[in-house]
Enzyme design. Structure first.
Site, mmCIF file in Angstrom:
data_model
loop_
_atom_site.group_PDB
_atom_site.id
_atom_site.type_symbol
_atom_site.label_atom_id
_atom_site.label_comp_id
_atom_site.label_asym_id
_atom_site.label_seq_id
_atom_site.Cartn_x
_atom_site.Cartn_y
_atom_site.Cartn_z
ATOM 1 N N GLU A 107 -107.665 60.261 51.679
ATOM 2 C CA GLU A 107 -108.229 58.507 51.028
ATOM 3 C C GLU A 107 -109.483 58.767 51.678
ATOM 4 O OE1 GLU A 107 -105.457 57.393 49.830
ATOM 5 O OE2 GLU A 107 -104.166 58.725 49.462
ATOM 6 N N HIS A 127 -108.951 60.195 43.930
ATOM 7 C CA HIS A 127 -108.628 61.467 44.386
ATOM 8 C C HIS A 127 -108.283 62.311 43.166
ATOM 9 C CE1 HIS A 127 -107.028 59.615 47.546
ATOM 10 N NE2 HIS A 127 -106.199 58.986 47.552
ATOM 11 N N GLU A 183 -108.265 55.552 43.255
ATOM 12 C CA GLU A 183 -107.029 56.520 42.865
ATOM 13 C C GLU A 183 -107.797 57.079 41.780
ATOM 14 O OE1 GLU A 183 -104.350 56.535 43.323
ATOM 15 O OE2 GLU A 183 -104.454 54.257 44.945
#
Length: 424
Positions: free
Chosen positions: A358, A282, A279
């Protein structure tokens, strides 16, 4: 027009549903390619036969509901126009007030009520499906509360946007789409800024992470990634779902690092740290801002195409719908239909970009943590926990998946592990 609409709907929609059902339940192969068999990416190595069967069945039913819902939304908008309901909504609003700030929100409320009611059975079936496969744990009152929060939040936001939009359409017949886009940019940024602290708490209870030792590890990881965070938030999701999640969202001072309690309960600390590293990837790779930029660019082209198509729709079918011109609020279902169609056409491109992001976040996470065993274990547990389809059919992958498949993700991690082991 009404008879034609009903005839073609009764003919084509069941045929479409039949073809989708055949594709998902009979024509698609959910098996594991020979090159993956026996590897860590093979679900047969970490799922029981029962779990494999449940995963296939759940995925097929879930995907079927998704594909059924797409044309259903289009049919609802067309039906509201064809049967004159849009005109009725407009007349009712004008009977209450002559002011746009009142009559347009009333129209939006009536339109939203009808579409919500028509779509409710499909939403309810989806909920029952999740319950029957032990994905959802949410009670009906809690689910209805979330549904109503979403409904009124959507009505509030949509009323504001549509009121401004139709003022622009009335005043700037040929440039309304451009001015609407210019006003939409700060609104999108504002929503992105307030979502973590205003919108998300409407649905769930957030608190500081109770496991302070784990929080220190996550904050150390954030510091290593140059993420300005001084706390980690825990959200109570176990009362709604058995699935797991974590995320880093928000911009500026509203940046939030969030963990679902289901993730904390089912993964080891090392696995949690890998998920958080993903995460954080990102954030570090600026995917949040790329998403914002993509939304702005997409809105520009979407509004321009909608401007062109709405004129064509009104000229060809407006008289039958009782719609005078583009500035008539009764034309709103046609505009929403165009937006929905454009969103569907653009979705394969958006999802392809998302899968690339991703993958990049996965690669960043494995570099930041360098713990392939925990990485593979976390993805395997995520697969089992959510009954994910590791090898979805072509249409499902390219019209639904914003992530690489779990088979692809685990295989990438396994290759990295093998390469690391082979290094001197």
């Amino acid at each position: 027009m009404k008879k034609t609409f009903v005839k073609w709907t009764l003919l084509l929609f069941p045929l479409y549903a039949l073809l989708i059902g055949l594709y998902l339940f009979y024509w698609s192969d959910y098996g594991v390619p020979a090159s993956y068999q026996g590897t860590a990416a093979d679900p047969g190595t970490f799922m029981t036969d029962k779990q494999l069967t449940l995963s296939e069945n759940y995925s097929r039913y879930k995907d079927f509901l998704f594909f059924i819902g797409i044309p259903l939304q289009w049919l609802v908008y067309i039906g509201i126009l064809v049967f004159g309901w849009s005109r009725i909504f407009k007349d009712f609003g004008e009977g209450v007030s002559k002011y746009k700030a009142v009559k347009i929100p009333i129209y939006v409320l009536l339109l939203s009520c009808v579409t919500w009611i028509i779509n409710f059975p499909l939403d309810y079936i989806s909920r029952r499906l999740s319950l029957s496969y032990n994905i959802s744990t949410q009670t009906f009152p809690s689910w209805m509360k979330d549904q109503l929060i979403s409904f009124w939040l959507d009505v509030l936001i949509m009323s504001l946007l549509i009121t401004v939009l139709y003022v622009l359409i009335q005043r700037f017949k040929k440039r309304w789409w451009l001015y609407a886009w210019m006003l939409l940019i700060p609104f999108i940024v504002f929503l992105m800024y307030v979502q973590p602290v205003v919108i998300d708490p409407l649905y769930n209870n957030f608190s500081e992470l109770q496991d302070k030792a784990l929080e220190d590890k996550i904050l150390a990881l954030a510091d290593k990634a140059d993420i300005p965070a001084d706390r980690v938030y825990e959200v109570n999701m176990s009362e709604k779902t058995n699935t797991m999640n974590a995320y880093v969202n928000g911009i500026g001072s509203n940046l939030r690092i969030v963990l679902w309690d289901t993730t904390l309960n089912r993964l080891t600390d090392k696995e949690v740290l890998f998920i958080m590293a993903h995460e954080m990837g990102h954030y570090v790779k600026h995917h949040l801002y790329y998403n914002l930029l993509g939304s702005i660019i997409g809105a520009f082209f979407g509004l321009y195409i909608a401007y062109r198509l709405l004129h064509v729709f009104i000229r060809k079918w407006g008289a039958g719908w009782g719609v005078k011109n583009e500035a008539d609020i009764a034309a709103l279902p046609a505009l929403l239909l165009i937006f929905s169609l454009l969103s569907f056409v653009a979705s394969p491109i958006e999802l392809t970009i998302s899968r690339g992001a991703e993958k990049a976040a996965d690669e960043y996470a494995i570099q930041l943590r360098d713990d392939p065993e925990a990485a593979i274990g976390s993805f395997q547990e995520l697969t089992v926990n959510s009954l994910s389809e590791v090898n979805p059919p072509f249409l499902v992958k390219y019209l639904r998946y914003g992530h690489p498949t779990m088979m692809e993700r685990i295989h990438m991690l396994e290759i990295h592990d093998d390469d690391a082991a082979a290094s001197p």
